[in-house]
Design an enzyme around this catalytic site. Structure first.
Site, PDB file in Angstrom:
ATOM      1  CD  GLU A 264       3.996 -12.892 -21.955  1.00  0.00           C
ATOM      2  OE1 GLU A 264       5.832 -12.691 -21.689  1.00  0.00           O
ATOM      3  OE2 GLU A 264       3.785 -11.192 -20.584  1.00  0.00           O
TER       4      GLU A 264
ATOM      5  CG  ASP B 145       0.348  -7.146 -13.027  1.00  0.00           C
ATOM      6  OD1 ASP B 145       0.248  -6.529 -13.720  1.00  0.00           O
ATOM      7  OD2 ASP B 145      -1.588  -7.717 -12.638  1.00  0.00           O
TER       8      ASP B 145
ATOM      9  CE1 TYR C  77       8.261  -9.144 -18.632  1.00  0.00           C
ATOM     10  CE2 TYR C  77       6.049 -10.539 -19.769  1.00  0.00           C
ATOM     11  CZ  TYR C  77       6.737  -9.290 -18.763  1.00  0.00           C
ATOM     12  OH  TYR C  77       6.410  -7.812 -19.422  1.00  0.00           O
TER      13      TYR C  77
END
Length: 270
Positions: A49, A60, A175
């Site tokens: 990734e 994040d 995911y």
């Protein structure tokens, strides 16, 4: 067959999970990313990734936020990321590569132009953190039309109906975010993840990768025993940050850490 599908078919036959390391493209400098990608492959990465740096990476934690800042400061753009992939494909036609990032740079380029360019350079899948499945029509059909896999994020509290919809709209894998919070968190509860994965596998036939909070070989091995793929990001991005001024040491440390993860996953019982 898409490289992602071929990879998972191979790993199923071998009875093991995939190792999916994450790095931010252009961190610390765009010209160094290509060498780091090859280090990941040599160390045992099954799928990579590659983060597309963005100025507001809201999902994040600090580690990857800072990586984006370094990459952007060094002049990394979406077009530069695509060129890194092109260079990677000159010597590696096998390892699946997924671009992971945010929708804004793609919208600025245009969905069709991006999809065509990504296909042409050798991208295999695209994961937009902020693309809700309810809004997937803005990008997913365009990606699928050129053979790219739209990949969606599953949260621990994602409703069953949304999981099924992601399975229909998505390709490659889903995911699963192993905990609530941002990337780099450390409170990983294996039993809770296992229980949720058993539920999810009743709702989709797509492979399920697990990420967020996986930092050590022991944690990677535990997840490898219950998931189709193990994603490790912040722990590797921290290595880049630690050696930002020494490219050789950076590559060696990244290789060693990735190799430790690969060995642990290979030895995990499924």
């Amino acid at each position: 067959m898409n490289r992602i599908d071929a990879c998972f078919a191979k790993l199923r036959a071998e009875g093991r999970a995939a190792l999916v390391p994450f790095l931010t493209a252009g961190d610390p400098r765009p010209e160094e990313t290509l060498g780091l990608l090859h280090q990941l492959v040599d160390a045992g990465a099954d799928i990579i990734e590659l983060g597309v740096p963005f100025s507001d990476p809201m999902a994040d934690g600090p580690t990857i936020q800072l990586a984006s800042e370094r990459a952007l400061a060094a002049g990394t753009t979406l077009l530069r990321v695509l060129d890194i992939v092109r260079q990677f494909r000159l010597s590696n036609q096998d390892t699946p590569l997924v671009l992971m990032g945010y929708l804004n740079p793609i919208e600025a380029m245009g969905a069709s132009a991006f999809a065509d360019a990504a296909r042409d350079v050798g991208v295999d899948g695209v994961l937009c953190v902020d693309l809700a499945v309810e809004e997937a029509d803005s990008l997913a059909p365009t990606l699928r039309a050129v053979g790219l896999a739209p990949i969606f994020l599953l949260a621990p509290n994602t409703a069953d109906g949304r999981v099924s919809k992601m399975g229909e709209e998505g390709r490659g894998y889903l995911y699963y975010v192993s905990l609530k919070g941002v990337t780099g968190s450390a409170q990983l509860d294996i039993a809770t993840v296992q229980a949720r994965l058993e539920q999810l596998k009743q709702l989709t036939d797509l492979p399920i990768a697990v990420g967020f909070g996986i930092r050590t070989p022991a944690q990677a091995a535990a997840i490898a025993g219950i998931a189709d793929a193990v994603v490790v990001g912040s722990a590797l991005v921290e290595i880049v940050a630690e050696h930002v001024d020494d490219t050789q040491a950076m590559g060696q440390a990244l290789h060693a850490a990735t190799r430790s993860l690969a060995v642990a996953i290979a030895g995990a019982r499924r």
